[in-house]
Motif scaffolding. Structure first.
Motif, short mmCIF file in Angstrom:
data_model
loop_
_atom_site.label_atom_id
_atom_site.label_comp_id
_atom_site.label_asym_id
_atom_site.label_seq_id
_atom_site.Cartn_x
_atom_site.Cartn_y
_atom_site.Cartn_z
N THR A 7 0.83 -1.20 0.00
CA THR A 7 0.00 0.00 0.00
C THR A 7 0.87 1.26 0.00
O THR A 7 2.10 1.20 0.00
CB THR A 7 -0.90 0.02 1.24
N GLU A 8 0.18 2.42 0.05
CA GLU A 8 0.90 3.70 0.09
C GLU A 8 1.81 3.78 1.31
O GLU A 8 2.93 4.28 1.23
CB GLU A 8 -0.09 4.87 0.13
N VAL A 9 1.31 3.29 2.44
CA VAL A 9 2.08 3.40 3.69
C VAL A 9 3.38 2.61 3.59
O VAL A 9 4.44 3.08 4.05
CB VAL A 9 1.24 2.92 4.89
N LYS A 10 3.34 1.45 2.96
CA LYS A 10 4.58 0.69 2.75
C LYS A 10 5.53 1.49 1.86
O LYS A 10 6.76 1.48 2.07
CB LYS A 10 4.28 -0.66 2.12
N GLY A 11 4.98 2.18 0.88
CA GLY A 11 5.79 3.05 0.03
C GLY A 11 6.44 4.17 0.83
O GLY A 11 7.63 4.46 0.66
N PHE A 12 5.65 4.80 1.72
CA PHE A 12 6.21 5.83 2.62
C PHE A 12 7.39 5.26 3.39
O PHE A 12 8.49 5.85 3.40
CB PHE A 12 5.16 6.26 3.66
N ILE A 13 7.13 4.14 4.06
CA ILE A 13 8.12 3.56 4.98
C ILE A 13 9.41 3.19 4.26
O ILE A 13 10.51 3.49 4.75
CB ILE A 13 7.52 2.33 5.69
N LYS A 20 17.12 6.94 5.77
CA LYS A 20 17.49 6.90 7.18
C LYS A 20 16.78 7.98 8.01
O LYS A 20 17.33 8.59 8.93
CB LYS A 20 19.01 7.03 7.35
N MET A 21 15.51 8.19 7.66
CA MET A 21 14.67 9.13 8.39
C MET A 21 14.00 8.43 9.57
O MET A 21 13.64 7.25 9.48
CB MET A 21 13.57 9.70 7.47
N LYS A 22 13.82 9.13 10.66
CA LYS A 22 13.09 8.59 11.79
C LYS A 22 11.60 8.59 11.46
O LYS A 22 11.05 9.61 11.06
CB LYS A 22 13.35 9.41 13.06
N ILE A 23 10.95 7.43 11.64
CA ILE A 23 9.53 7.29 11.32
C ILE A 23 8.72 7.25 12.61
O ILE A 23 9.00 6.46 13.51
CB ILE A 23 9.28 6.00 10.51
N ILE A 24 7.71 8.11 12.68
CA ILE A 24 6.83 8.15 13.85
C ILE A 24 5.43 7.73 13.40
O ILE A 24 4.71 8.52 12.79
CB ILE A 24 6.79 9.56 14.49
N LEU A 51 -5.26 13.70 18.62
CA LEU A 51 -4.55 13.43 19.87
C LEU A 51 -3.19 12.81 19.59
O LEU A 51 -2.19 13.15 20.24
CB LEU A 51 -5.38 12.49 20.75
N SER A 52 -3.13 11.92 18.58
CA SER A 52 -1.85 11.30 18.23
C SER A 52 -0.86 12.34 17.70
O SER A 52 0.35 12.22 17.91
CB SER A 52 -2.07 10.19 17.19
N ILE A 53 -1.37 13.36 17.03
CA ILE A 53 -0.52 14.46 16.55
C ILE A 53 0.00 15.29 17.73
O ILE A 53 1.19 15.63 17.81
CB ILE A 53 -1.30 15.37 15.57
N LYS A 54 -0.90 15.61 18.64
CA LYS A 54 -0.54 16.47 19.77
C LYS A 54 0.49 15.83 20.69
O LYS A 54 1.24 16.52 21.38
CB LYS A 54 -1.80 16.81 20.58
N LYS A 55 0.53 14.50 20.72
CA LYS A 55 1.46 13.79 21.61
C LYS A 55 2.90 13.86 21.13
O LYS A 55 3.83 13.62 21.91
CB LYS A 55 1.04 12.33 21.73
N ILE A 56 3.11 14.19 19.86
CA ILE A 56 4.46 14.23 19.31
C ILE A 56 5.09 15.59 19.60
O ILE A 56 4.54 16.63 19.22
CB ILE A 56 4.46 13.98 17.79
N GLU A 57 6.22 15.58 20.25
CA GLU A 57 6.86 16.84 20.65
C GLU A 57 7.46 17.57 19.45
O GLU A 57 7.35 18.79 19.33
CB GLU A 57 7.95 16.57 21.69
N LYS A 58 8.10 16.81 18.54
CA LYS A 58 8.75 17.46 17.41
C LYS A 58 8.78 16.52 16.21
O LYS A 58 9.09 15.34 16.34
CB LYS A 58 10.19 17.86 17.78
#
Length: 451
Positions: A7-13, A20-24, A51-58
């Motif tokens: 899927t698209e998400v596998k393409g993203f990953i 070598k990007m950090k994936i959240i 809420l999942s967005i707000k939990k990420i600091e940066k």
């Protein structure tokens, strides 16, 4: 699960890992199409995501794999609403890029609140993974300051029946080829045509052209206008008159062998219809073709319950079909033998959604002479032959196979069928859009106004 499915998400990953990007990870979900999301459920889903967005600091960028034609009670575009709420939280400096289905409904809000919009180029959708990769590649380029993406949007006052949205033939193939040509032009990063999901009754409706340019809005605007004019000039080529079930069966009987795949697009489960229509079965019985080997699918929870209570190899007499949408579908009387009972789980093995597990609830197969009627508790995608095979039905051994789809059936059933015939029946996803009760789409739109 994201890595098990193509899927698209596998393409993203895969692209992010390569760089070598950090994936959240945030949140994921998938469902069979249906009516509007209930307001209560809509609020729950949106709030969980925010809420999942707000939990990420940066974080530096946000990639979203959306469909683009999701609607809820009181909200014509769930996708636009979600993106806007996210933008309000994270501000304007963090780029948001989205991948979308070719049938997405593109809004001005999407254009305003994202940095890139990338749509599929295939229908049936076999480039889902590649679309995800491309979206992630644009994000990498943006984060490395190699590009400054700008989105140009052109809407068209038209909706068209899905049966002619195939991108491997005809007019749509030529239009998609044009998008690929444009993408070879310097600083044109992505060109997408969106043939909006035609049964979506919303105010901001219509086909759309989007071009993502590298800070060259003038060139992008010119190309968007040219492409939009070409699409509009070809609008009549998307009209297609379909045969009735009786005529389709007669056409199929003239063809030696099988399978003859009958596309019941009006009851398309992945278009939002209920899957409880049995118009083709009714026609098979009326035309006394029940001695022909057939595979048919229907959604009817109560029928499954009754069959399971009776048990395997028992004879069952009941009214079936029309259990969810009496506006378009009516029950019919059948007598048959229960030849299979299962939990209704199968895995996609074809080119679309490869590896995805589908659960259609408990399922039974009722044999009516030579007709194999698969009855499921829940709506499901019907386009992969594995749906039938998982229940002991081999489509290749049938004379007629019914698939509740106007488009998706072609990828897997096209290569194994002697013919594929799209059939005109009543239903929420009917091909003749002028026969559906639209309330929000302006009457000046094509095909309601043919001028």
């Amino acid at each position: 699960n994201a890595l098990k499915e193509k899927t698209e998400v596998k393409g993203f990953i895969n692209i992010l890992k390569k760089e070598k990007m950090k994936i959240i990870p945030l949140m994921g979900g998938w469902a069979v199409s249906s009516g509007k999301i209930k307001k209560k459920d809509f609020k729950i889903i949106i709030n969980k995501f925010l809420l999942s967005i707000k939990k990420i600091e940066k974080f530096d960028g946000l990639l979203l794999a959306l469909h683009g034609s999701c609607a809820a009670e009181g909200c014509d575009s769930v996708d636009s609403y979600l993106i806007e709420k996210i933008r309000n939280i994270i501000g304007n400096k963090i780029p948001i890029m989205i991948s979308l289905d070719l049938h997405a409904n593109i809004t001005r809000s999407m254009q305003k609140n994202t940095n890139a919009i990338v749509g599929y180029k295939t229908c049936p959708h076999t480039d889902i993974y590649e679309t995800g990769k491309k979206t992630a590649e644009l994000m990498i380029s943006r984060l490395k300051n190699k590009i400054k993406p700008k989105i140009i949007l052109q809407k068209l006052p038209m909706i068209t029946q899905a049966e002619n949205h195939l991108t491997d033939r005809g007019v749509f193939k030529k239009l998609i080829q044009k998008t690929r040509q444009y993408e070879k032009i310097p600083n044109i990063l992505s060109v997408s045509i969106f043939a909006m999901q035609p049964w979506l009754d919303v105010k901001e409706a219509g086909w759309a052209i989007t071009i993502v340019s590298n800070n060259n809005s003038l060139k992008a605007k010119k190309l968007t206008k040219i492409l939009a004019e070409e699409v509009w000039s070809k609008r009549f080529k998307f009209l297609l008159k379909l045969p009735t079930p009786s005529k389709a069966l007669k056409l199929g009987m003239k063809i030696k062998g099988g399978p003859i795949t009958l596309g019941e697009g009006a009851d398309a489960t992945m278009g939002g219809s209920t899957g409880d229509g049995l118009w083709i079965l009714k026609s098979i019985l009326k035309n006394k073709l029940d001695k022909e080997k057939c595979a048919i699918v229907v959604v009817d929870k109560q029928a499954v319950k009754k069959a399971m209570e009776l048990g395997l190899n028992k004879t069952i007499r009941l009214k079936i079909g029309g259990s969810l949408n009496r506006k378009y579908n009516q029950p019919i009387k059948i007598v048959g033998k229960i030849i299979n009972i299962s939990n209704g789980t199968f895995r996609y093995k074809g080119k679309v959604y490869t590896g995805r597990v589908v659960n259609m609830g408990n399922a039974v197969v009722i044999k009516i002479n030579n007709i194999n009627l698969l009855v499921a508790e829940k709506s499901m995608p019907t386009t992969d032959p594995e749906m039938y095979r998982s229940q002991g039905i081999e489509p290749c051994k049938m004379k007629f196979v019914v698939v509740k789809s106007p488009l998706g059936l072609w990828t897997e059933y096209g290569p194994i069928s002697k013919a594929v015939i799209s059939v005109d029946t009543p239903g929420s996803c009917r091909a003749d859009l002028t026969k559906l009760p639209f309330k929000k789409i302006p009457k000046k739109f094509f095909p309601f106004n043919l001028k």
